[in-house]
Design a protein around this motif. Structure first.
Motif, PDB file in Angstrom:
ATOM      1  N   HIS A 273       0.627  -1.157   0.010  1.00 56.68           N
ATOM      2  CA  HIS A 273       0.066  -0.029   0.003  1.00 56.68           C
ATOM      3  C   HIS A 273       0.828   1.163  -0.018  1.00 56.68           C
ATOM      4  O   HIS A 273       1.883   1.283   0.589  1.00 56.68           O
TER       5      HIS A 273
ATOM      6  N   ASP B  67      -7.428  -0.975  -5.374  1.00 59.08           N
ATOM      7  CA  ASP B  67      -8.418   0.246  -4.885  1.00 59.08           C
ATOM      8  C   ASP B  67      -9.519   0.471  -5.828  1.00 59.08           C
ATOM      9  O   ASP B  67     -10.255   1.210  -5.670  1.00 59.08           O
TER      10      ASP B  67
ATOM     11  N   SER C 124      -1.827  -1.417  -4.162  1.00 58.69           N
ATOM     12  CA  SER C 124      -3.070  -0.526  -3.941  1.00 58.69           C
ATOM     13  C   SER C 124      -2.795   0.802  -3.672  1.00 58.69           C
ATOM     14  O   SER C 124      -1.726   0.772  -2.573  1.00 58.69           O
TER      15      SER C 124
ATOM     16  N   SER D 126     -12.605   0.163  -2.177  1.00 58.79           N
ATOM     17  CA  SER D 126     -11.411  -0.813  -2.382  1.00 58.79           C
ATOM     18  C   SER D 126     -11.854  -1.996  -2.520  1.00 58.79           C
ATOM     19  O   SER D 126     -13.069  -2.330  -2.068  1.00 58.79           O
TER      20      SER D 126
END
Length: 332
Positions: free
Chosen positions: A103, A175, A209, A252
């Motif tokens: 992330h 996402d 993401s 998400s």
């Protein structure tokens, strides 16, 4: 066919009885004991990628060096990924597949780390037939086809793991993934020994993401505001808040997913926003990759023109390293 492969092909022909004198001497016992079928297999395994140690073998020292010398500004991600991948690859009997969720903002190194993992395991790296990349907008664009995507994804993963247990699956743009889609592969990430006769325990699943990036940036800003060193940031400062924000984010692909609820994601790996010095490091490395002598003056000029925040202090880069390759062409 490359020259080296032609050389091996001709040498194999020589071993089968033609013009042996023209090549390096080989034990006659080896030649005598090698039948035509075995010789053909050897040649095939050299020329074509197969799911064995010739093509799939973990280079732990090379992986560690690559993370240390090629990934800039990501001390937390580097440590976590190194330990997770090394531990998994050295485990002869893992209880489940390795599942990593990376992330952070665009340009912080998520895709690059996926590439480094692939290059440390597969001789062909990202070009390997055992590495599979999915992007949400390209492969799963229409929500109306969600049930079809689920079926196709399950079949694709089952077929490829059957072909090679040491397969890697990378899901980019999580996402932008339709909620519920990724739950369809939950059984393959769980602690089952086999499913319909197939074991998924040697496979690797990586999710990429931007979701949770704001939480990561906020932690970095808090440390900077309080005058604390960036290197003091640890996984424990980020992981819990990151997993919760991703789980509760309706935009998400991880929204209320059983992958998080059932603790099937081994690590949520945070990628920190890059600072000016890291952008410069990326620029110098990119110049070298382009075959140019790294020029600090050129890279500084390029890095200075990028956008940073907070606006007055210009501490963190808004674009990271992703656009550096194209930008450098302009400044060079």
């Amino acid at each position: 066919m490359r020259a080296a492969r032609w050389w091996l092909f001709l040498r194999c022909l020589a071993l089968s009885g033609a013009a042996v004198e023209a090549f390096e001497p080989v034990s006659t016992a080896v030649v005598a004991g090698m039948g035509a079928a075995a010789l053909g297999r050897k040649l095939y395994q050299y020329l074509y990628e197969t799911c064995d140690q010739t093509w799939v073998s973990f280079n732990s020292s090379g992986f560690e060096e690559a993370l240390q010398t090629k990934l800039f500004g990501q001390h937390v991600a580097s440590r976590v990924v190194l330990k997770a991948v090394t531990g998994f690859m050295n485990n002869t009997n893992p209880k489940k597949p390795l599942v990593l969720s990376l992330h952070g903002w665009t340009g912080t190194g998520k895709n690059f780390v996926s590439q480094l993992i692939a290059e440390s395991i597969y001789r062909q790296g990202m070009s390997s037939g055992f590495v599979h990349l999915f992007t949400a907008t390209a492969h799963f664009p229409h929500e109306m086809n969600l049930e079809l995507y689920k079926t196709q994804l399950q079949q694709w993963i089952k077929g490829n793991v059957t072909n090679c247990p040491r397969s890697m699956f990378i899901f980019d743009e999580m996402d932008k993934m339709h909620p519920g889609l990724i739950d369809s592969i939950k059984p393959y990430l769980d602690f089952y020994e086999t499913l319909d006769g197939v074991s998924y325990r040697q496979a690797i699943f990586i999710f990429l993401s931007n979701a949770g990036g704001e939480n990561i940036v906020q932690v970095a800003l808090d440390f900077w505001t309080r005058g604390r060193d960036r290197e003091e940031i640890e996984l424990k400062h980020l992981e819990t808040a990151l997993s919760l924000s991703v789980f509760n984010n309706k935009n998400s692909g991880f929204w209320h997913t059983s992958l998080i609820d059932k603790n099937l994601v081994d690590f949520f790996v945070p990628f920190l926003p890059l600072e000016y010095k890291h952008v410069v490091q990326c620029g110098l490395a990119e110049m070298a990759a382009k075959g140019r002598t790294p020029d600090r003056e050129v890279v500084d000029l390029m890095a200075h023109d990028l956008n940073y925040f907070p606006k007055e202090e210009r501490v963190f880069s808004m674009q990271g390293c992703k656009i550096i390759s194209s930008r450098l062409d302009f400044y060079m």
